[in-house]
Design a protein around this motif. Sequence first.
Motif, PDB file in Angstrom:
ATOM      1  N   GLU A 162       0.724  -1.141  -0.125  1.00 61.24           N
ATOM      2  CA  GLU A 162       0.008  -0.114   0.074  1.00 61.24           C
ATOM      3  C   GLU A 162       0.677   1.205  -0.179  1.00 61.24           C
ATOM      4  OE1 GLU A 162      -4.309   1.272   1.848  1.00 61.24           O
ATOM      5  OE2 GLU A 162      -2.865   0.805   3.147  1.00 61.24           O
ATOM      6  N   ALA A 169       1.722   1.670  -3.377  1.00 61.01           N
ATOM      7  CA  ALA A 169       0.658   2.396  -4.482  1.00 61.01           C
ATOM      8  C   ALA A 169       0.373   3.905  -3.936  1.00 61.01           C
ATOM      9  CB  ALA A 169      -0.464   1.415  -4.091  1.00 61.01           C
ATOM     10  N   GLU A 227       2.562   6.586  -5.294  1.00 64.98           N
ATOM     11  CA  GLU A 227       2.085   7.083  -6.720  1.00 64.98           C
ATOM     12  C   GLU A 227       0.767   7.672  -6.614  1.00 64.98           C
ATOM     13  OE1 GLU A 227       0.881   3.863  -9.452  1.00 64.98           O
ATOM     14  OE2 GLU A 227       0.678   5.450 -11.121  1.00 64.98           O
ATOM     15  N   LEU A 228      -0.139   7.254  -6.008  1.00 63.30           N
ATOM     16  CA  LEU A 228      -1.384   8.108  -5.666  1.00 63.30           C
ATOM     17  C   LEU A 228      -1.190   9.596  -5.473  1.00 63.30           C
ATOM     18  CD1 LEU A 228      -4.505   6.279  -4.069  1.00 63.30           C
ATOM     19  CD2 LEU A 228      -3.895   8.663  -3.649  1.00 63.30           C
ATOM     20  N   TYR A 254      -3.203  -5.373  -5.263  1.00 62.43           N
ATOM     21  CA  TYR A 254      -4.147  -4.572  -4.395  1.00 62.43           C
ATOM     22  C   TYR A 254      -3.992  -2.878  -4.967  1.00 62.43           C
ATOM     23  CZ  TYR A 254      -5.569  -1.625  -0.492  1.00 62.43           C
ATOM     24  OH  TYR A 254      -6.080  -0.513   0.352  1.00 62.43           O
ATOM     25  N   ARG A 255      -4.978  -2.250  -5.143  1.00 63.94           N
ATOM     26  CA  ARG A 255      -4.952  -0.821  -5.487  1.00 63.94           C
ATOM     27  C   ARG A 255      -5.923   0.158  -4.473  1.00 63.94           C
ATOM     28  NH1 ARG A 255      -1.080  -2.287  -7.229  1.00 63.94           N
ATOM     29  NH2 ARG A 255      -0.338  -2.210  -9.414  1.00 63.94           N
ATOM     30  N   THR A 307     -10.700   0.190   3.584  1.00 64.97           N
ATOM     31  CA  THR A 307     -10.718  -1.141   3.001  1.00 64.97           C
ATOM     32  C   THR A 307     -11.040  -2.353   4.005  1.00 64.97           C
ATOM     33  OG1 THR A 307      -8.859  -0.501   1.769  1.00 64.97           O
ATOM     34  CG2 THR A 307      -9.089  -2.954   1.787  1.00 64.97           C
TER      35      THR A 307
END
Lengths: 320, 284
Positions: free
Chosen positions: A145, A148, A151-152, A177-178, A185
């Motif tokens: 996570e 990810a 990047e997010l 997983y994104r 989640t």
Amino acid sequence: MIDEMVAPRLAFGKALVEFAPLFPEMVVLDPDVCTSTQTSLFRAAYPHRFYEMGIAEANAIGVAAGLASCGYIPWVSAFAVFLATRALDQIRVSVAHTGLPVKLNGSYGGLPSGRGGATHSSIEDLAVMRALPGMTILTPADSVETRAMTELATRLPGPVYLRTVRCEVPTIFDAAYRPVLGKATVLRKGSSGDVAILSEGMMSARAVAAADLLAAEGLKVRVLHFGTVKPLDGEAVAAAARECGRIVTVENHSVIGGLGAAVCELLAEEAPCRVVRLGFPDVFMESGDDGLIFSRYGLDACGIAAAARRLAAGRGPTGA
Amino acid sequence: MSPEAGKSPDYGIPALKAKALELRRLILETTHRAGMGHTGGSLSEADILIALYFRILRSIEAADPAKPTRDRFILSKGHASPGFYAALALRGYFPLEELSSFDSLGSRLQAHPDMLTCPGVDISTGSLGQGLSCGIGMALAAQANPALASFATFVLLGDGELQEGQVWEAALFAGARKLPRLVAIIDANSVQLASTTADAVGLEPLGAKWRSFGWACIEVDGHDMEGLCGALEKARADSSGGPVAVIARTVKGKGVSFMEGRYEWHGKAPNDAEFAAAMKELAL
């Protein structure tokens, strides 16, 4: 790989290098902690996009704002406590108020601070950052996570506070997983009428472990991971309250102003229910083994399970 | 008047002096009408702002305030916004009449400059000590990006503001890196909110401090328009080799006898009688 132990700070450092080609405007500012927060990986790979700022967090934040005003996407990576408290006014005025896309990596968030004690533990940063209008707060659970969310965060148009921890934590997400910004989640569905555990960051792996202990006893606990603390997924919180009726919040943070407080604020207005907040009480941390300190405050799988068990039995945090 | 792209309008020294007088009148009108605002520090910076906006700053265009290649200007002493807004209005960023909305609900002209609302504000300021760091970020951007390489960044600080530690973090960084195309201008009016700077925490020798931090330093009379323009032009040229500090020796409340040198006029607006007396002194 699930259950593999990886430090989120390392996952962050690697992610910066991985995503650098995707974001040519991305630069990294370091107040002399790069070998700790792992931006030294970026320094080695992209020296011309790396700025060593010296031990001066306030200046680093202002410089980042200036760069951002000219089209760059600066990451300022420092110890969480020295961003959120030492450089707070700079973050407030030059970053939050301007809405510029300055990205803050609050490394060494929470307790695990390399046995740094009161000065280096950051158990107030979520409270401080939550109070700033427009600040997005991300608290990834594991290395997958963290990658990810790096990047997010880089992609988001405004300021972001990403909280990464120092210690190795178990991987709970598979590589595909994104995370979705602002959405909790579901880690364990649980069943209606039982307790829900709402957790953030590295506490979510412990919340899952607690839920699995409880499942063996027949208590089916819902576990929601809040990788985004702000904006809070109010729908998921309210649904947990309505469907499960009782909530335990778990955070690597003071119980003042963090996830538990955010949940209580929301529920008090929208879906009142019994809540027990697990986190650090209103005290400063002290030097010592991280595991022992977490356990002292019930922030391990056994402690979380015990709190949920008591709550399910209709009792409060002390068993009364 | 629509200034030519890439070039400030061609004003001679007498015309600049006339603009500075006009600016001072607008400052007084603005704070008088609002019933508040920082009059003293706006009057001390007036000549500096006119020199910048009508002579020194390149590629600034009121019609295109976000033009990437424009010179940047940061009012780090953000409380002196009445002077800044009046200069922006004179340069055509918004109508002069809008100055009357200063500091009122819904106005683009917030008490402290807000880049999200006011055209021509390159970065928001208001908390003292932060502007030079932001200016360094802009200068680094110009250095890193060939498409921006031509612009220079000017940061105007108060001398009292230099008591903020962040200024010296920034000065140390820019000096150590020999960061090009960065000019810090100190509006050295010797007076802060509640006393003179000497009585608060003395700053002298100021030039020696900047030089010891790795900056070139020029000292100038901040109310001598010709000398000021010369100093700022030299600073811009010399900054290709590293950061330059221009210490502009000024007078707080300059132009209005009963305001000059008085800390009481730091954050105060003139009442009707004071306004009338001041405007008489600043008669065109």
